[in-house]
Structure formats: C-alpha cells, structure tokens
Design a protein around this motif. Sequence first.
Motif, short mmCIF file in Angstrom:
data_model
loop_
_atom_site.label_atom_id
_atom_site.label_comp_id
_atom_site.label_asym_id
_atom_site.label_seq_id
_atom_site.Cartn_x
_atom_site.Cartn_y
_atom_site.Cartn_z
N ASN A 137 57.52 34.29 30.64
CA ASN A 137 58.84 33.79 31.05
C ASN A 137 58.74 32.74 32.15
OD1 ASN A 137 60.02 35.49 29.24
ND2 ASN A 137 60.63 37.04 30.72
N ARG A 138 57.51 32.29 32.42
CA ARG A 138 57.27 31.22 33.39
C ARG A 138 57.75 31.60 34.80
NH1 ARG A 138 55.56 26.63 31.83
NH2 ARG A 138 56.65 25.46 33.45
N GLU A 139 57.56 32.87 35.16
CA GLU A 139 57.85 33.30 36.53
C GLU A 139 56.70 32.93 37.47
OE1 GLU A 139 58.77 37.45 36.40
OE2 GLU A 139 60.41 37.19 34.98
N ALA A 140 55.54 32.62 36.89
CA ALA A 140 54.37 32.15 37.65
C ALA A 140 53.46 31.44 36.67
CB ALA A 140 53.64 33.32 38.32
N GLU A 141 52.57 30.61 37.21
CA GLU A 141 51.60 29.90 36.37
C GLU A 141 50.29 30.67 36.23
OE1 GLU A 141 54.74 27.79 36.89
OE2 GLU A 141 53.55 27.96 38.74
N ILE A 142 49.93 31.42 37.27
CA ILE A 142 48.64 32.11 37.29
C ILE A 142 48.84 33.53 37.83
CG2 ILE A 142 46.30 32.14 38.28
CD1 ILE A 142 46.65 29.06 38.62
N ALA A 143 48.21 34.49 37.19
CA ALA A 143 48.19 35.87 37.70
C ALA A 143 46.74 36.27 37.94
CB ALA A 143 48.84 36.83 36.71
N ILE A 144 46.49 36.82 39.11
CA ILE A 144 45.18 37.38 39.43
C ILE A 144 45.36 38.89 39.50
CG2 ILE A 144 43.30 37.45 41.12
CD1 ILE A 144 44.21 34.65 42.03
N ARG A 145 44.70 39.60 38.61
CA ARG A 145 44.94 41.02 38.49
C ARG A 145 43.63 41.81 38.45
NH1 ARG A 145 49.57 41.89 40.54
NH2 ARG A 145 51.31 40.80 39.55
N VAL A 146 43.67 43.03 38.99
CA VAL A 146 42.59 43.99 38.81
C VAL A 146 42.93 44.79 37.56
CG1 VAL A 146 41.29 45.90 39.80
CG2 VAL A 146 42.18 44.10 41.30
N GLY B 186 36.46 37.83 35.92
CA GLY B 186 35.76 37.71 37.18
C GLY B 186 34.86 38.91 37.43
N PRO B 187 34.44 39.13 38.67
CA PRO B 187 33.53 40.24 38.98
C PRO B 187 34.24 41.60 38.89
CG PRO B 187 33.44 38.51 40.67
CD PRO B 187 34.64 38.24 39.82
N ASP B 188 33.44 42.64 38.75
CA ASP B 188 33.95 44.01 38.83
C ASP B 188 34.31 44.33 40.28
OD1 ASP B 188 33.61 44.49 36.14
OD2 ASP B 188 31.58 45.27 36.38
N VAL B 189 35.31 45.18 40.45
CA VAL B 189 35.74 45.62 41.78
C VAL B 189 35.38 47.08 41.94
CG1 VAL B 189 37.69 45.89 43.35
CG2 VAL B 189 37.65 43.97 41.74
N GLY C 217 27.11 60.43 51.65
CA GLY C 217 27.06 61.26 50.45
C GLY C 217 28.08 60.90 49.39
N SER C 218 29.00 60.00 49.69
CA SER C 218 30.01 59.61 48.70
C SER C 218 29.46 58.49 47.81
CB SER C 218 31.29 59.13 49.39
OG SER C 218 31.04 57.98 50.18
N LEU C 219 30.04 58.35 46.62
CA LEU C 219 29.58 57.38 45.64
C LEU C 219 30.60 56.26 45.47
CD1 LEU C 219 28.36 59.88 42.88
CD2 LEU C 219 26.98 58.78 44.67
N LEU C 220 30.13 55.13 44.95
CA LEU C 220 31.04 54.04 44.60
C LEU C 220 31.64 54.30 43.23
CD1 LEU C 220 29.12 50.83 45.76
CD2 LEU C 220 30.81 52.18 47.01
N ARG C 221 32.88 53.87 43.04
CA ARG C 221 33.55 53.99 41.76
C ARG C 221 34.22 52.67 41.42
NH1 ARG C 221 33.39 59.27 43.17
NH2 ARG C 221 33.23 60.75 41.45
N GLN C 222 34.29 52.38 40.11
CA GLN C 222 34.88 51.11 39.69
C GLN C 222 36.40 51.20 39.74
OE1 GLN C 222 33.35 49.47 36.07
NE2 GLN C 222 34.76 47.75 36.05
N HIS C 223 36.99 50.22 40.44
CA HIS C 223 38.45 50.12 40.50
C HIS C 223 38.99 49.30 39.33
CE1 HIS C 223 39.70 51.34 44.82
NE2 HIS C 223 38.61 51.98 44.46
N GLY C 224 38.16 48.46 38.75
CA GLY C 224 38.60 47.59 37.67
C GLY C 224 37.82 46.29 37.70
N THR C 225 38.32 45.29 37.01
CA THR C 225 37.70 43.97 36.95
C THR C 225 38.75 42.92 37.28
OG1 THR C 225 36.19 44.73 35.22
CG2 THR C 225 36.44 42.35 35.49
N TRP D 262 40.65 39.51 36.92
CA TRP D 262 40.91 38.54 35.86
C TRP D 262 41.85 37.46 36.37
CZ3 TRP D 262 39.31 38.33 30.64
CH2 TRP D 262 38.49 39.40 30.23
N LEU D 263 41.57 36.23 35.98
CA LEU D 263 42.50 35.12 36.19
C LEU D 263 43.25 34.92 34.88
CD1 LEU D 263 40.20 32.56 38.05
CD2 LEU D 263 42.07 33.86 39.04
N LEU D 264 44.56 35.06 34.90
CA LEU D 264 45.36 35.01 33.68
C LEU D 264 46.31 33.82 33.71
CD1 LEU D 264 46.29 38.80 33.50
CD2 LEU D 264 44.42 37.64 32.32
N THR D 265 46.36 33.09 32.60
CA THR D 265 47.29 31.97 32.43
C THR D 265 47.92 32.09 31.04
OG1 THR D 265 45.46 30.57 31.69
CG2 THR D 265 46.10 30.39 34.00
#
Length: 297
Positions: A136-145, A161-164, A249-257, A259-262
């Motif tokens: 709906n052209r509310e924005a030109e670019i979305a950066i999302r996890v 883009g990179p994993d988070v 003692g805690s571990l890392l976990r993936q939050h997502g990746t 992405w640059l969306l157009t």
Amino acid sequence: MIDWDDVRYFLAVAQCGSVRAAAERLKVNHSTVLRRISQLETRLGAQMFERLPSGYQLTDAGEDILLLAAQMEATSNAQESRVSGRDQSVRGLLRITLPPPVATYLLMPAFVEFARLYPDIEMEVMSRDDPVNLTNREAEIAIRVVYNRENLPLNLHGLKGPDVMGGVYIARDLLGDWQAGSVSKVRWIVKKRNGVPDWAREGDIPFADVPFVTTDTEAQIIALRQGLGVASLPCFIGDADPALIRVPGSLLRQHGTLWLLTQGETRKTKRVRLFTEFIAQKLAGYEALLNGTSIVP
C-alpha cells in the motif's frame, strides 16, 4: 463515476474498523474521513457503514463495493510503483520501517551516515513493532527480523542479511553480588507480550519464580542495567553494553534473520537501490555482533 479518492477513505475505514484509525493511517483529520465517506454514499445512493458502539461495520452495500475498492487500490498501487520505478533521482522521500531496537541500538548511525551522503533524500524512519504495508506504499523499505522465511509475502523482494542471535544478560554488578553470595536468586525481566521463556532455568544462576514485566525493550534494558535481574536480549544489544554480561552457563539462541524488504517496481528507484546496497554492506560488517561472535563468551 466513482472517485478513487473517496474510495480510498472508504477502504481505510473498512480495513481499520473506525474513522479515527483510518484518519491516523491517512494522516488527515477525522472530519475529512467522514466527509469523504458521505460523498461516496451520496454518489452511490447507499449507506456504506452501520455506525455501532464497537466501530464501523459494513452494510450489504458496503460489502458489495469492498471488492471493487480493493481492485481499484491494487491498480492504483501498481501504477504508482511503475512510475516510481522510473524515478532515478537521488532526491525525494525515502521511508524505512524497522523494529525500535534495530533502529536504536544498531542502524541509526548508518542512517545518519547515509543522510549525510545524500542530503537531498528526505528520510523518514518509522521505528515501530507493528508491520507497515509496503504494497500500500506506506513505506519503501522494511527491515525486519524474520523467524521463518516462508512467512515472507510473495509479492515482496527480499535481501537476506545476517542471522540475529540472542543471549541471557545480567548486570556485571549483580553478577558480582551473586558470586559473592549476597544474592541468592535473580528475577527475570521480561516484556509483557513475550513472558518468561521456556528455557528460563538455563544457566548457573538460580532464578526467582516472580518475574518483573515491562512493556518495551528500552524499559527492560534500564531495569537490567539497574541490577534488578536477567533478561533475554539480542547480542547486538547485550554484547555492546559494557554494563552487561552474559549469564554464565547460558546458551545463545537464534532470534531470526534480518531481511531488507522492498516491493515491486519501487525497489528499482535509485534512492531505494542506493539505500539497500548501503545498508546491506553495513549489515555484513555487523555480522559478528549480530550472531554473538564479536566477544569471547
């Protein structure tokens, strides 16, 4: 003949469920929306909405016109995208939507650098958690996890883009107190919509049963720095904060990746191409910070 401008207001009310929400989306006054709806109803000779205490509900006539309105919107958006795609200037409006933590703790310096490189591009950074509709052209670019690539809309062009990665963090002073024996159990600091994670018992520190709940990441981090407890944070926030350290003692976990969306032809405009190329390079340079390998655990 139906006026597309009137239909635009009708569609916004139908989608939002209220005149107030439609006015906020369209960035106009409440009275303007009412006037446009009234004009459409007069032109069609039918009432489009039933005004209920719970909001605006479509009448049978409104339901009939809804499909036509959606088709008109799609045609209008496609035409605008084709025109925008031929715009090769490095001036004009560029709207970027992204989650507040990514804007505040990661990309704002890059945005400032880009704005200085291209002073004729008017940048509007929409730092918000709720999604903005690129179609709906509310924005030109979305950066999302993005947690699942299959959830990406098929009509959007995505640049991966990179994993988070994320970890469990605690204030250095609080960790010292626990190691000294002056603190027996530590509370979880959580955002309201997330709650305490299933793996909350992970790590060497014993956790209290009663959490401390905040409504946003900023408040969560302030409470964390004050030594109230522990919290799950993306590594690009936790590792970059000198007051914080990962819970032993805690571990890392993936939050997502990231992405640059157009969308559609819009991505072919010069200012959009320049921005996506610029930010993609920045994200590549942040990869170690994003995936939690910038420090030795």
